[in-house]
Scaffold this active site. Sequence first.
Site, mmCIF file in Angstrom:
data_model
loop_
_atom_site.group_PDB
_atom_site.id
_atom_site.type_symbol
_atom_site.label_atom_id
_atom_site.label_comp_id
_atom_site.label_asym_id
_atom_site.label_seq_id
_atom_site.Cartn_x
_atom_site.Cartn_y
_atom_site.Cartn_z
ATOM 1 C CB THR A 142 -0.838 -0.050 1.295
ATOM 2 O OG1 THR A 142 -1.800 -1.067 1.144
ATOM 3 C CG2 THR A 142 -1.514 1.258 1.620
ATOM 4 N N GLY A 151 -10.834 -1.838 3.791
ATOM 5 C CA GLY A 151 -9.762 -1.839 4.794
ATOM 6 C C GLY A 151 -9.664 -0.495 5.502
ATOM 7 C CB THR A 176 1.079 0.631 5.383
ATOM 8 O OG1 THR A 176 1.149 -0.627 4.688
ATOM 9 C CG2 THR A 176 2.420 0.880 6.052
ATOM 10 N N GLY A 177 -0.491 -1.798 6.723
ATOM 11 C CA GLY A 177 -0.435 -3.050 7.471
ATOM 12 C C GLY A 177 -1.768 -3.763 7.374
ATOM 13 N NE ARG A 224 -9.833 -5.850 4.060
ATOM 14 C CZ ARG A 224 -8.717 -5.122 4.061
ATOM 15 N NH1 ARG A 224 -8.395 -4.391 3.012
ATOM 16 N NH2 ARG A 224 -7.927 -5.121 5.118
ATOM 17 N N GLY A 254 -5.307 -4.084 7.717
ATOM 18 C CA GLY A 254 -6.356 -3.071 7.849
ATOM 19 C C GLY A 254 -7.290 -3.295 9.012
HETATM 20 N N1 ASP Z 1 -3.707 -1.580 5.034
HETATM 21 C C1 ASP Z 1 -4.019 -2.212 3.781
HETATM 22 C C2 ASP Z 1 -5.341 -2.930 3.900
HETATM 23 O O1 ASP Z 1 -5.556 -3.630 4.858
HETATM 24 C C3 ASP Z 1 -2.963 -3.162 3.306
HETATM 25 C C4 ASP Z 1 -1.529 -2.636 3.322
HETATM 26 O O2 ASP Z 1 -1.218 -1.692 4.050
HETATM 27 O O3 ASP Z 1 -0.697 -3.191 2.579
HETATM 28 O O4 ASP Z 1 -6.136 -2.842 2.997
#
Ligand code: ASP
Length: 316
Positions: free
Chosen positions: A185, A215, A235-236, A213, A238
């Site tokens: 992301t 996030g 980021t991470g 879905r 969601g």
């Molecule tokens: N945070 C994003 C999500 O869960 C994914 C990511 O940060 O890579 O959609």
Amino acid sequence: MGWAIALHGGAGVPKNLPPERRKPREEGLRRALEVGVSALKSHASALDAVELVVRELENNPHFNAGKGSVLNSNGSVEMEACIMDGNTKNCGAVSGLSTVVNPVSLARLVMEKTPHIYLGFAGAEAFAREQGVETVDPSHFITKENIERLNHAKDANRVQLDYTPPSQATNEKDTGVPEGDKLGTVGCVAVDSHGNLATATSTGGLVNKMIGRIGDTPIIGAGTYANSFCAISATGVGEEIIRCTVARDVAALMEYTNLSLKDAADQVVKGASEGTTGLVGVSAGGEITMPFNTIGMFRACATEDGVPEVAIWPSL
Ligand code: ASP
């Protein structure tokens, strides 16, 4: 006061990322940082700078946003993005896009041209057409790499933040996040020389996610938030970032308890489950922080009077 900018290309990078996967992303981060720095140097607003940087990253297939968006369980993309102006708290968000080349710019149009904050799915696609933004056939986003990522996730029967070869699929350990080749992301935060703060985040979401879905990225206060104290892009995983209201908590700690940006962000990232969360943040005073509790996070930053930095793993 000087400008400052920080950006990320996703959290959760493994320790052993091979050079052929690492280098194009480092290069992409460097280029995106240059785009942001040259905008701020030529007195663009923080809002314009974060939009430009995120567009650049959306157009780069090495990141999980725009062109490089990962695939849903049915093999299609549903992209989402968000943008927020700190001083006015104006914001816009979009979800469920399958044809829009630059979701972040559609989010900005939602902010500027509608009485609403968040449009999703058919309504967001219809708004894109009404505004005349660049759209393409959904097949434009279906890359060979992302078909492989989806197949691996399906073989391992999971929804994942990253790509894990089937041979390692049962080998998840300590962090709870599979080790593999993270495709990230993207997000950017900036403060301009007038002290205006802004943030933007864009994503394809998680590999093999359910249709529909949503996030953390487009949710104001979860993945994205800015006010007059700071601008944050997370980021991470969601679901965890939403549960922890990560971005808003950093701003609230600064506002209500007088913590510095760094202390507030460290506290919030520590409070989220290990292996799930990273963020980039900038304060009104130009302080930058980029904490994460994953193995790594693609990130870069620059300030008017400092040395630009591009990094993946924890700094020594
Ligand atoms: N945070 C994003 C999500 O869960 C994914 C990511 O940060 O890579 O959609």
